[in-house]
Each structure stands twice: as C-alpha cells, then as structure tokens.
Design a protein around this motif. Structure first.
Motif, short mmCIF file in Angstrom:
data_model
loop_
_atom_site.label_atom_id
_atom_site.label_comp_id
_atom_site.label_asym_id
_atom_site.label_seq_id
_atom_site.Cartn_x
_atom_site.Cartn_y
_atom_site.Cartn_z
N LEU A 294 -38.52 -30.01 6.24
CA LEU A 294 -37.67 -29.37 5.11
C LEU A 294 -36.35 -29.48 5.91
CD1 LEU A 294 -39.63 -26.39 3.61
CD2 LEU A 294 -39.22 -28.71 2.49
N ALA A 295 -36.07 -29.72 7.03
CA ALA A 295 -34.95 -29.87 7.65
C ALA A 295 -33.78 -30.40 7.02
CB ALA A 295 -34.84 -30.23 9.25
N ALA A 296 -33.92 -31.71 6.61
CA ALA A 296 -32.97 -32.43 5.83
C ALA A 296 -32.82 -32.04 4.42
CB ALA A 296 -33.42 -33.93 5.79
N LEU A 297 -33.59 -31.14 4.02
CA LEU A 297 -33.46 -30.98 2.48
C LEU A 297 -32.93 -29.45 2.25
CD1 LEU A 297 -36.99 -32.26 1.53
CD2 LEU A 297 -34.97 -33.22 0.73
N VAL A 298 -32.77 -28.56 3.23
CA VAL A 298 -32.37 -27.31 2.96
C VAL A 298 -31.09 -27.02 3.75
CG1 VAL A 298 -34.52 -26.38 2.29
CG2 VAL A 298 -34.16 -26.28 4.63
N PRO A 299 -30.38 -25.88 3.53
CA PRO A 299 -29.21 -25.35 4.32
C PRO A 299 -29.71 -25.32 5.82
CG PRO A 299 -29.03 -24.50 2.42
CD PRO A 299 -30.43 -25.00 2.47
N ILE B 204 -24.95 -44.81 0.87
CA ILE B 204 -25.52 -43.72 0.45
C ILE B 204 -25.71 -42.64 1.59
CG2 ILE B 204 -26.92 -44.72 -0.97
CD1 ILE B 204 -29.58 -44.64 1.06
N TYR B 205 -25.62 -41.12 1.43
CA TYR B 205 -25.82 -40.11 2.45
C TYR B 205 -26.81 -39.22 1.85
CZ TYR B 205 -22.76 -38.25 -1.09
OH TYR B 205 -22.18 -38.10 -2.38
N SER B 206 -27.53 -39.02 0.89
CA SER B 206 -28.60 -38.35 0.43
C SER B 206 -28.11 -36.83 0.50
CB SER B 206 -29.82 -38.62 1.14
OG SER B 206 -30.91 -37.85 0.68
N THR B 207 -28.91 -35.94 1.27
CA THR B 207 -28.59 -34.76 1.38
C THR B 207 -27.81 -34.26 2.70
OG1 THR B 207 -30.47 -34.46 2.50
CG2 THR B 207 -30.76 -33.96 0.15
N LEU B 208 -27.46 -35.33 3.36
CA LEU B 208 -26.96 -35.08 4.83
C LEU B 208 -25.51 -35.20 5.08
CD1 LEU B 208 -29.87 -36.63 6.98
CD2 LEU B 208 -29.53 -34.40 6.62
N GLN B 209 -24.69 -35.50 3.76
CA GLN B 209 -23.24 -35.75 3.76
C GLN B 209 -22.56 -36.82 4.55
OE1 GLN B 209 -24.55 -32.29 5.03
NE2 GLN B 209 -24.84 -32.03 2.66
N ASN B 210 -23.32 -37.51 5.15
CA ASN B 210 -22.85 -38.61 5.81
C ASN B 210 -23.85 -39.84 6.20
OD1 ASN B 210 -21.93 -40.23 8.33
ND2 ASN B 210 -20.28 -39.23 8.03
N PRO B 211 -23.50 -41.21 5.62
CA PRO B 211 -24.22 -42.33 5.84
C PRO B 211 -25.03 -42.47 7.20
CG PRO B 211 -22.43 -42.98 4.64
CD PRO B 211 -21.96 -41.53 5.33
N ASN B 212 -24.12 -42.21 8.25
CA ASN B 212 -24.70 -42.28 9.63
C ASN B 212 -25.67 -41.57 10.06
OD1 ASN B 212 -22.80 -44.53 9.99
ND2 ASN B 212 -21.25 -43.34 10.68
#
Length: 479
Positions: free
Chosen positions: A95-100, A228-236
């Motif tokens: 869940l690391a990439a999906l939650v704060p 695209i950057y999804s839930t992580l705010q940055n493409p990289n």
C-alpha cells in the motif's frame, strides 16, 4: 516456432557462438574470482553473536521476555493479528504507493512492534543472519550521526528518522517472512498493489491529465503531451517504483501453476510495462533494460547472444515517440539533461568541502549549502543522483556502506542461486536482485530515495530478496 528453433540451432554460426559462449562460461565458472564470490566465508551465527549489536539485543530481549511473562500478556496478544509480522510488512509495502507517507509509517511501526512481540513471546524464534545485515546496521548508525550533526539539525530530524525507519524495515521484512507461503503472499500483494498504481497512471494518460511543464522539453519532444505519475506526483518516481516491481511480476508469471494465475500475472506484467513506458522516463527505461538483462542472463546465460537481436527488434517495434526520447539520453540540447549535469557539477564542487561527513539529510540541509556552489545558477532540492546524494547526506562512509550492502546482497543471491538448480526456486531471488539493480541504474540520473515511500519499497524488496535466498538455500523447505 519449433521449426525455426531447429534451423537456428542447426546453423554453423549458432553452433560457433554457442561453443564459444560455453568455453568462456566454463573458464569463468572455474576462475578464482567466481569461486571467491560464490563461496565466501560463512556468515556464522557464532560470529554474529560476538558483536555488540547482538549483545545489546540479547539483554533487551531477555528483559522483555521476563516482562511479557510477568504481565501475562499472552492472554492479551496470543493468536491476534499482531502475531503476524509478515502481514504488516506486506500491507506497508503493497500500500506504500497508494496511501500517504504517514499512514505507511504507521504500518511500518506496527510491523516493527509485531516482529518484536513474536521474538519476545516465542523464545525459540531466532533472528535471521544475512551477510548484508551488519552493513545495514552500520549504515543506520552512520545516518543517525549524520542527522544529529546536520547543518540544519532541526529540519533534518524528520527526513532522517523516516529514512532510518524505512531502511531498518529491510531487517523486519527479512525476519518477518518466516515461511515460503508468506514469501509468495508478500510478493503477490506487492505486485497487485503496483498493478493498481499502474492502472491509475494509464487512466491518467487516457483522460489526458496535465503535469508540470518542466517534465518535458517541448522543443525536442513536442509529441509528448502527457507523462503519467499516478499516485506518486512525479513520472520519474513512478518509474522507479515500477522498475523495482516488474521483475517480481515476471517471476510470478513464470512460476504460475494454472491458467487463471497465468492470465492474472500476465495482465499485471502488461499494465506495469505499459505504465512504465507512459512515464516517458528515460532513466526508468534504462533501469528496466538493465533489470531485464540481469534477469534473463541469470536465468538463462546463453540468451545473452540474442540481446543485439532483441534490441534491434525493440527499436523497430516501439513508437517513434519512445525511441526518439530514449535516443536523446546524454544529449546536452535537452534542457533536462543539461540541468542535471549542471547540478552534478555544483554538487561535486560542494562535496570537495563536505565529502568526509556530508551536510545531513533533507532538502533544508541541501538548500542551506548547495546554492553557494551551484553551477550555472541551477537550483535544486537534491543532487539528482542517488550516489552523490548519499555522500551529501552522510559523507563518504554512507556511500561505502551502501555499496557494501548491495555487494553483500548480490553475493547472497548468486550464492543461493548457484546451490539450487531448480529454476522455479531461483527465479524469485534473481527477480529481487534485478529490480534492485534496475533501481540503482535509474539512481544514476535521479535521487531515487527522494520520495520516502520509494525508500520503503526499495528496502522491503531487499529484505524480501534476502528471505527468498534463505528459502532457496534451504532447498525450498520453509513451510
């Protein structure tokens, strides 16, 4: 397909290269270097127990065990979910990439507590001894000292403590995954979580979500409208995440035992790959190529001969948008490339004065010192290079210890793989090592620990790989 294979294997050219490859392979495997690498001095329990870390832990554990029995806490915790550290490790990582970040931190703290509870309540449960663990402990100590001695100690406290907890999570993951079933579940949940993140990113591309203008040089890549950057705010950052997980998804696909699971993991591999392409992250693509090359070569070394053919086919099969962007790697006309080079030059100038102890973790420390050395007036929050940033944060010792961790992990994987010829057993530690090396390759172009959640996933995959090595070395008998 079978007929083409027979024709290929029957050709004189193929036989020549196959014989040449086999001869070099035999010479390499019998060399002293490989023998030293695959047969290191054993990481003996007795040697570990002589360390100050183990002495401190044994004293602390003894006291906690006494307290646990005295307060009769078994009645409170016995049989509860808090006795399942693997579950909390899997939840935090998947869940690391999906939650704060703070919610992820909460699950990490619970995972630490869950493992400590098991070790206190179950005295027969022992810690896992891996070659990389001693380097991780010294790395944590170095980073702690760097945080305390930072040029901005107050601002470095939060990022420093987060980094320490998320780095130490590697040890919790390695020790929390006690059975093969838990290893398989952890890996599956991590890949499923990454697939959800990838699907969100693909939806962003379909609906044309906008991003920062600085992400693309419009003069060179006018055809790229969305990264695209999804839930992580940055493409990289998204690319870093997907590079880490993609080899594990491939391992699940290769080892699937029925068509239902094959279709599921094929779908996961597909969406992760598509999302990785749509990040348009050149560092991510390079990392993915390196991860794929390591994976293929370690699984089937003879396939290295097909690498040039595969690269040529990829070049013609991929759209011009992707090939033109990939071929621009190193082109100083690209504003992104020239910007990074300017930051690297400024960082190197800064490290001439701070290479021994660094300046401390966090953007505040970097912004306190870097501007005086900036080259070409290039402003930055970090050095855009993982290895340079480690020196900035903790000095040269932090970088040396980090490289020793990676070396020890790579040696552990190679040793475990060399002892087990069953490819189904070998594929998971190989996948973990491939993802880690791909992540580090991207780290040459970006500070891949800038996002705290990616720091957690990286160290979790390292711990997962060490746990898979233990399972493979035991012959897959961990039930």
């Amino acid at each position: 397909m079978e007929q083409m294979k027979q024709i290929l294997e029957g050709s004189l050219l193929w036989r020549f290269f196959a014989a040449l490859s086999a001869w070099f392979g035999g010479q390499w495997q019998r060399s002293a270097v490989v023998h030293w690498f695959l047969h290191p001095a054993q990481w003996r329990k007795a040697a570990s127990e002589s360390s100050v870390f183990f002495w401190l832990w044994s004293k602390l554990r003894g006291g906690l065990c006494w307290l646990y029995d005295k307060l009769n806490l078994e009645r409170l915790f016995g049989g509860s979910v808090f006795f399942a550290p693997w579950f909390w490790c899997a939840a935090a990582t998947a869940l690391a990439a999906l939650v704060p970040t703070m919610l992820t931190l909460g699950m990490v703290v619970v995972a630490f507590g869950s493992l400590a509870l098991v070790l206190v309540a179950r005295r027969e449960r022992e810690l896992t001894f891996s070659p990389m663990n001693k380097y991780i402990l010294f790395f944590l100590l170095t980073y702690l000292l760097a945080t305390v001695m930072s040029v901005t100690p107050g601002e470095s406290l939060k990022p420093g403590m987060l980094f320490l907890l998320f780095t130490g999570f590697a040890l919790v993951t390695e020790n929390g995954l006690a059975t093969r079933r838990q290893l398989e579940r952890f890996t599956a949940l991590l890949v499923l979580g990454a697939s959800v993140v990838a699907l969100i990113g693909i939806c962003q591309y379909v609906f044309g979500v906008s991003g920062a203008e600085s992400w693309v040089d419009e003069d060179m890549f006018s055809s790229i409208k969305t990264r695209i950057y999804s839930t992580l705010q940055n493409p990289n950052v998204l690319a870093e995440y997907l590079v880490l997980v993609l080899p594990l998804a491939g391992a699940l696909l290769l080892t699937a035992k029925n068509w239902g699971k094959r279709l599921l993991w094929f779908f996961c591999c597909g969406v992760i790959t598509v999302a990785l392409l749509l990040t348009f992250s050149r560092g991510g693509w390079l990392g993915a190529l390196i991860a794929g090359a390591v994976f293929v070569v370690m699984m089937k070394p003879a396939l290295i001969m097909l690498a040039p053919v595969a690269l040529v086919l990829l070049w013609f099969a991929l759209p011009d948008t992707i090939t033109s962007r990939f071929s621009s790697i190193g082109d100083m006309k690209d504003s992104s490339t020239s910007y990074r080079v300017a930051i690297w030059m400024g960082t190197l100038a800064m490290l001439k004065d701070y290479w021994v102890c660094g300046i401390g973790p966090g953007t505040a420390a970097f912004n306190q010192v870097y501007p005086a050395y900036s080259y070409n007036a290039a402003n930055a929050q970090h050095s855009h290079n993982l290895f340079l940033q480690l020196v900035c944060d903790g000095g040269i010792l932090a970088l040396i210890l980090f490289l020793l961790i990676i070396f020890a992990f790579g040696r552990q994987v190679c040793t475990a793989v060399s002892k087990n010829k069953n490819w189904r057993e070998r594929v998971f530690p190989i996948a973990a090592l491939s993802g880690v090396l791909g992540f580090l390759a991207q780290g040459m172009t970006d500070f891949t620990f800038y996002n705290h959640r990616m720091t957690l996933v990286f160290w979790a995959v390292l711990g997962l790989g060490a746990a898979w090595c233990k399972s493979v070395s035991d012959g897959g008998d961990r039930t």
